[in-house]
Design an enzyme around this catalytic site. Structure first.
Site, PDB file in Angstrom:
ATOM      1  N   TYR A 179       0.841  -1.193   0.000  1.00 52.64           N
ATOM      2  CA  TYR A 179       0.000   0.000   0.000  1.00 52.64           C
ATOM      3  C   TYR A 179       0.876   1.243   0.000  1.00 52.64           C
ATOM      4  O   TYR A 179       1.810   1.365   0.787  1.00 52.64           O
ATOM      5  CB  TYR A 179      -0.905   0.024   1.238  1.00 52.64           C
ATOM      6  CG  TYR A 179      -1.843   1.221   1.282  1.00 52.64           C
ATOM      7  CD1 TYR A 179      -2.868   1.356   0.341  1.00 52.64           C
ATOM      8  CD2 TYR A 179      -1.695   2.213   2.247  1.00 52.64           C
ATOM      9  CE1 TYR A 179      -3.720   2.444   0.381  1.00 52.64           C
ATOM     10  CE2 TYR A 179      -2.552   3.310   2.292  1.00 52.64           C
ATOM     11  CZ  TYR A 179      -3.565   3.426   1.351  1.00 52.64           C
ATOM     12  OH  TYR A 179      -4.416   4.507   1.388  1.00 52.64           O
ATOM     13  N   ASP A 192       9.144   2.799   0.314  1.00 51.94           N
ATOM     14  CA  ASP A 192       8.063   3.526   0.968  1.00 51.94           C
ATOM     15  C   ASP A 192       8.192   3.264   2.462  1.00 51.94           C
ATOM     16  O   ASP A 192       7.758   2.221   2.965  1.00 51.94           O
ATOM     17  CB  ASP A 192       6.707   3.060   0.433  1.00 51.94           C
ATOM     18  CG  ASP A 192       5.557   3.845   1.055  1.00 51.94           C
ATOM     19  OD1 ASP A 192       5.798   4.543   2.065  1.00 51.94           O
ATOM     20  OD2 ASP A 192       4.437   3.753   0.534  1.00 51.94           O
ATOM     21  N   LYS A 229       3.717   9.805   8.593  1.00 47.95           N
ATOM     22  CA  LYS A 229       3.385   9.300   9.927  1.00 47.95           C
ATOM     23  C   LYS A 229       4.287   9.872  11.033  1.00 47.95           C
ATOM     24  O   LYS A 229       4.075  10.997  11.458  1.00 47.95           O
ATOM     25  CB  LYS A 229       3.344   7.761   9.895  1.00 47.95           C
ATOM     26  CG  LYS A 229       2.211   7.318   8.945  1.00 47.95           C
ATOM     27  CD  LYS A 229       1.876   5.851   8.922  1.00 47.95           C
ATOM     28  CE  LYS A 229       0.612   5.667   8.075  1.00 47.95           C
ATOM     29  NZ  LYS A 229       0.660   4.605   7.124  1.00 47.95           N
TER      30      LYS A 229
END
Ligand SMILES: *Cc1c(COP(=O)(O)O)cnc(C)c1O
Length: 415
Positions: free
Chosen positions: A128, A223, A251
């Site tokens: 994702y 990522d 994040k």
């Protein structure tokens, strides 16, 4: 609001029932609007590594807010956070702040395509990278499948240049490179897969991807939106000693405020506007509140012993979960990398989860029963088998032990 939520997984659709509405949080504990205190392992899906409402973060943000929340002009907060981030990632020399992990991935792909003059992006099945059109491809179980959008509303053309291969399958990656020689812009991968539950890289997998990218003149894009400053101070790239060409972050570097960033060596980043022609911009990018929360969070993580503490409390949780499951004869496979942890409800005792296919085969009905029993016992985990749990610096031994006691009852109740 669709599903009553601002982001789908919060809706409890995968496990049934109604989500708790949260009034406040502090340390490792969420307080819902019905006055229940719940031990939290969601951590806002990753950012809250120092715990909720850490006094140092709250004070820094309150102070910054009083000086204005956004200026549309550069600040030294951006420079300070950029320097701190880059000091943790040897090999990354410049970065650009954006507002989310999705934006980071979207912009990094644009840079990779511009820098290589190629179109094709390879990603992993079950990987994702945010809700970017071209990366919302979930290509089923084939070793190599041409991109099919996994959401309506995405034109086929937007995913036509996206290939998907199984995570941890180096042969599938090699085949994809060989069948598309000279056309691959980048291989985009979560170095530790954290959005299919938690699946660590097999020994040699990341090194193999590095070699394939170098051999074929493609860029390796890590990522690290989830793993950056989570699995180690320098993210998965330092934990596994593999150097990517581009790194996406998000994040933790925003300490609970909206943020993203992409970083790379200078020769690549100088292609980004206004230094170069690759356009990318943002009204709220690098805003002082996100920068301040990120700086305060990273400064807490920089203190000696922070990652050792995360490791030991997460290990305590891992051991406790294994023992608690064994007591009720529940087959589970607990995958853990640092403070990311995920118990998979496997079919048989001893089954391992090393791929998306193995993760997808887990018993989601049993997971749902476990989830609800655990929540009733005062412990909040992500409402899906396919999400990682996050341990924070605020999870002390007593908190972990209370979690294990609740888990013992929940495993028994879920049988
Ligand atoms: C969370 C996440 C994203 C998306 O970040 P948002 O801030 O939700 O847009 C991208 N990649 C990975 C690996 C993530 O875990």
């Amino acid at each position: 609001m669709p599903g009553g939520v601002s982001s789908p997984v919060r809706s409890f659709k995968a496990v049934g029932g109604t989500p708790r509405f949260i009034a406040s949080a502090r340390g490792a504990v969420l307080n819902d609007i019905d006055h229940n205190a719940i031990i939290d392992y969601v951590g806002s899906y990753g950012p809250m590594i120092v715990g909720h409402a850490h006094p140092a973060v709250v004070a820094a943000v309150a102070d910054a807010l009083a000086r204005g929340s956004c200026y549309g002009a550069p600040t030294t907060l951006e420079t300070d956070l950029a320097e701190l981030i880059l000091s943790a990632l040897p090999g990354m020399e410049m970065l650009r702040f954006v507002n989310s992990g999705t934006e980071a991935a979207m912009s990094a792909i644009r840079l990779a395509r511009a820098a290589t003059g190629r179109d094709i992006v390879i990603k992993c099945v079950g990987g994702y990278h945010g809700h970017v059109d071209g990366l919302l491809v979930n290509a089923g179980s084939g070793a190599l499948t041409l991109g099919t959008p996994s959401s309506p509303g995405i034109p086929r053309a937007a995913t036509a240049a996206t290939l998907s291969v199984e995570y941890n399958d180096l042969e599938a990656a090699r085949t994809a490179f060989e069948q598309n020689a000279g056309k691959i812009a980048c291989f985009a991968v979560e170095p530790v897969a954290g959005n299919m539950g938690l699946v660590p890289p097999e020994p040699g997998y990341l090194q193999g991807l590095r070699q394939l990218c170098t051999k074929h003149g493609a860029l390796l894009l890590f990522d690290e939106v989830m793993t950056g400053f989570r699995v180690a101070w320098g993210g998965a790239q330092t934990r596994y000693g593999v150097q990517p060409d581009i790194t996406c972050l998000g994040k933790i570097i925003g300490g609970g405020m909206p943020v993203g960033a992409y970083a790379a060596p200078a020769h690549l980043m100088r292609q980004v506007s206004p230094a170069g022609p690759v356009y990318q911009a943002g009204t709220l990018s690098g805003n002082p509140i996100s920068m301040t929360a990120g700086l305060a969070t990273l400064q807490l993580l920089q203190k000696p012993g922070a990652y050792e503490q995360l490791e030991s409390s997460s290990l305590r949780l891992e051991a406790g979960l294994r023992a608690a499951a064994a007591e009720s004869g529940t087959p589970i496979c607990v995958n853990r990398v640092g403070s990311m942890i995920c118990p998979f409800f496997t079919a048989r005792v001893g089954d391992r989860v090393k791929s998306y296919t193995q993760a997808a085969a887990c018993d989601t009905m049993r997971f749902s029963r476990f989830f609800h029993a655990l929540l009733a016992g005062g412990v909040n985990i992500p409402p899906s088998q396919f999400e990682s749990w996050f341990v924070s610096l605020a999870h002390d031994n007593d908190t972990i032990d209370r979690t294990i006691t609740a888990a013992r009852l929940a495993f028994a109740a879920a049988r």
